[in-house]
Design an enzyme around this catalytic site. Structure first.
Site, mmCIF file in Angstrom:
data_model
loop_
_atom_site.group_PDB
_atom_site.id
_atom_site.type_symbol
_atom_site.label_atom_id
_atom_site.label_comp_id
_atom_site.label_asym_id
_atom_site.label_seq_id
_atom_site.Cartn_x
_atom_site.Cartn_y
_atom_site.Cartn_z
ATOM 1 C CB ALA A 4 -6.036 7.019 7.212
ATOM 2 C CG PHE A 45 -8.332 -5.712 3.795
ATOM 3 C CD1 PHE A 45 -9.360 -4.983 3.202
ATOM 4 C CD2 PHE A 45 -8.065 -6.983 3.329
ATOM 5 C CE1 PHE A 45 -10.110 -5.519 2.160
ATOM 6 C CE2 PHE A 45 -8.813 -7.528 2.290
ATOM 7 C CZ PHE A 45 -9.835 -6.799 1.709
ATOM 8 C CD GLN A 47 -2.477 -0.946 2.832
ATOM 9 O OE1 GLN A 47 -2.114 -1.908 3.485
ATOM 10 N NE2 GLN A 47 -3.263 -0.016 3.337
ATOM 11 N NE ARG A 63 -12.492 -1.851 4.907
ATOM 12 C CZ ARG A 63 -13.104 -2.496 3.903
ATOM 13 N NH1 ARG A 63 -12.975 -3.803 3.787
ATOM 14 N NH2 ARG A 63 -13.818 -1.841 3.027
ATOM 15 C CD GLU A 81 -9.419 3.087 7.960
ATOM 16 O OE1 GLU A 81 -9.387 4.320 7.800
ATOM 17 O OE2 GLU A 81 -8.569 2.473 8.606
HETATM 18 MO MO1 MOS Z 1 -5.035 1.389 6.830
HETATM 19 S S1 MOS Z 1 -5.592 0.324 8.484
HETATM 20 O O1 MOS Z 1 -5.470 2.916 7.010
HETATM 21 O O2 MOS Z 1 -3.651 0.860 6.118
#
Ligand code: MOS
Length: 646
Positions: free
Chosen positions: A396, A114, A83, A227, A578
């Site tokens: 987030a 996630f 990510q 998440r 989320e």
């Molecule tokens: Mo996420 S739990 O904002 O990578």
């Protein structure tokens, strides 16, 4: 050539052990308001209790994987399932002893994340080291068992609370001590603990409150972001407090919540930040009560329970508030690049990683809207550290906000540059204007930038506003529990959520459904078991139960609250990834409601402990009939051999 001698040292597997051995990682953090001790003295009732929430495996469809290719002059291309590509780039620099201008991390798309692919980079780093060493491309893809054993989970969380309240159920004082199981080092759990504290008051007005978060060090794989980042756990804790207050005061679960909602204006969290448009929460709640037909179904459920001994129904409506945004503030900046080619097509480079949440689609929508061109002229390329440097990862729930604002900014620059050519030829086409701008030597590529104005927090002065905006919601769920097996089925769920003006309702409703189901797994199904030595036993789908098709509520209704808008989200479209996870608390409390009825049949009417997840085993034992009376409810984190699934 290396001989290693191993020795078994005492190990800590559970939060309980960590507390006993005072094995803590980070400094404890606290927030407070008012004077709890004085308020406890004035309270008509005091309730004390504990809440335990198990960890959760991310269970992305695609496990961690990486392909690292060494290039000339110390360069390396790292294609990793992450990510947060910049983090791979920077840490790879450290392990390789290389500079950032030689290391490129690329992500085209990943099969889910996630939170589990934000900070857990071991796979990518191992490939980078091996590729550098061998001078050849190296690829590594973890098996599911390896992934589950190595990459950490949502942190198990344990909380102790003491609540003081009036005869009528008004919460006057609350002390909560939250312990997070960080695993063997810190990762981001310190921030998760902070997020638990920030979200802990949910939608309730609590005049005197003191909350503490402590990170426990245990000898397990490092836990990481997941998440919700602590918010689902926070909501779960406060909803347990509400449950016990209602039980002690003998008022309805619905009533105890309603009398504790914020009513004051302006509406502030207990740490003094403003909750914008709080009326929207009240509207979500009332609309959910109506849409779910709560009052009538409450009566039907009560009649059903009076007529049935071994199956019970439960109904619960639970509120939710989720603070979107993140700290520290440097994460709340974003850059994007938009390029227009002379055939009129548009290329976007942005930092949001596509992981199934539809970020590319939303970003194409933003560009298409500002430039006034159809979607099919716009293309969004892979996310990479070369095209858009120094970017925080997709996380987030505000990736679309950050990147959307940056793309909007870049597109507006391009539109300004095109304006003279548009004005000169108002009947011309987009491609005509682009061509005349090009012929007049106009730069058709633009960099956009965004920084969020006011996401701040100081742990020294305990002031600031640690979020962009709140997302409000309410969910009502009904379940049927088989008291003899502990199994349950979710019969119906109604959700009303305020995400303001959805940019793409098809994507967002899918996100709400998915997040709710993942929260349902967290609170009702997914249970980790470790051996006494700390080996993860539930290391694959054979032993670890994730939600499946048949677990989706038979009747599942999602409503986006109308007539809501915000200046703080791009095109007034609030983050959606989320917040709905916490709405699955409605299922947990519906199960608890069903168990309450089963216990009432054997004369047990007080508060009782039900740990999360509400697995068949826990539900069966909590029903506490004469068949199970002999077995105490197992303490979470104590793993007796007979509990292990092997
Ligand atoms: Mo996420 S739990 O904002 O990578």
């Amino acid at each position: 050539m290396v001989a290693i001698e191993y020795e078994n040292l005492p190990h800590i597997v559970s939060i309980k052990d960590a507390i006993k051995k005072q094995s803590f990682l980070a400094q404890e953090r606290f927030l407070e308001k008012g004077n709890i001790e004085a308020a406890f003295k004035r309270a008509d009732h005091i309730a004390e209790g504990v809440v335990h929430i198990g960890g959760q495996e991310h269970f992305y469809i695609e496990t961690h994987g990486c392909l690292a290719k060494p290039k000339e002059d110390g360069e390396m291309d790292i294609h990793a399932t992450v990510q947060y590509p910049q983090h791979v780039q920077m840490i790879a620099c450290r392990v390789l002893g290389e500079k950032a201008n030689r290391i490129r991390c690329h992500v085209r798309r990943i099969g889910g994340a996630f939170g589990g692919k934000c900070y857990r980079l071991t796979t990518a780093l191992a490939c980078a080291v091996a590729a550098r060493k061998c001078g050849k491309p190296v690829r590594l893809i973890l098996s599911r068992t390896e992934d589950m054993s190595l990459t950490g989970t949502r942190q198990p969380t344990y909380a102790e609370f003491k609540a003081g309240f009036t005869d009528t159920g008004v919460l006057q004082a609350l002390r909560v001590k939250v312990y997070c199981d960080a695993g063997c080092y810190e990762d981001c759990i310190n921030w998760v603990g902070a997020h638990i504290l920030f979200n802990l008051d949910s939608v309730y007005s609590i005049p005197n409150i003191h909350t503490t978060a402590i990170c426990c060090k245990t000898n397990k794989a490092t836990n990481t972001a997941f998440r919700g980042y602590g918010a689902p756990e926070a909501i779960h804790i406060i909803e347990n407090v509400m449950y016990d207050i209602a039980t002690v005061c003998q008022i309805s679960q619905m009533q105890v919540r309603e009398i504790n909602f914020h009513r004051e204006k302006p509406t502030l969290t207990y740490f003094g930040s403003s909750l914008d448009d709080f009326d929207n929460f009240h509207r979500c709640w009332l609309e959910c009560v109506t849409k779910s037909n709560y009052h009538q179904r409450r009566r039907v459920v009560d009649v059903y329970n009076a007529q049935n001994r071994w199956t019970k129904r439960g109904l619960a409506i639970t509120p939710n508030k989720h603070l979107v945004g993140m700290l520290p503030i440097y994460k709340m900046q974003c850059m994007a690049m938009v390029t227009v080619y002379i055939d009129g097509t548009v290329l976007i480079h942005q930092s949001g990683v596509e992981m199934g949440q539809g970020i590319f689609t939303k970003m194409i929508q933003v560009a298409s809207r500002v430039l006034g061109v159809p979607h099919d002229l716009v293309h969004c390329q892979e996310t990479s550290t070369t095209t858009v440097p120094n970017q925080y990862g997709a996380s987030a729930s505000c990736t679309a906000d950050r990147n959307g604002y940056a793309i909007k900014n870049a597109c507006e620059t391009i539109m300004e540059r095109l304006k003279p050519y548009k004005d000169a030829d108002p009947k011309g086409s987009w491609t005509d204007w682009v061509m005349s701008a090009y012929e007049n030597r106009v730069n058709l590529a633009a960099i956009g930038f965004y920084k969020c104005a006011d996401v701040t927090w100081s742990w020294v002065t305990k002031t600031g506003r640690p979020y962009m905006y709140p997302v409000y919601g309410t969910a009502c769920s009904e379940v049927e529990v088989d008291c003899l097996t502990g199994n349950h089925q979710v019969l119906r769920t109604d959700i009303v959520i305020d995400i303001a003006r959805s940019m793409n309702p098809a994507i967002d409703i899918g996100q709400i459904e998915g997040a709710f189901m993942q929260g349902y797994g967290l609170f009702a199904l997914e249970d980790h078991r470790y051996s006494p030595q700390g080996i993860l036993l539930t290391n694959g789908p054979h032993a670890y139960k994730i939600p499946c098709f048949m677990d989706i509520p038979s009747d599942f209704n999602i409503t986006l609250l109308r007539n809501s808008k915000t200046e703080r989200a791009v095109y007034s479209s609030k983050g959606v990834a989320e917040p709905p996870v916490s709405l699955a608390n409605s299922v947990f409390f519906a199960i608890k409601d069903a168990i309450r009825s089963a216990r009432a049949d054997v004369g047990l009417t007080g508060p009782f402990r039900l740990d999360s997840p509400a697995t068949g085993e826990r539900v069966r034992l909590a029903c506490a009939d004469s068949l199970v009376g002999k077995f105490p409810v197992p303490e979470p984190g104590t793993y007796k051999p007979w509990e292990a699934p092997l």
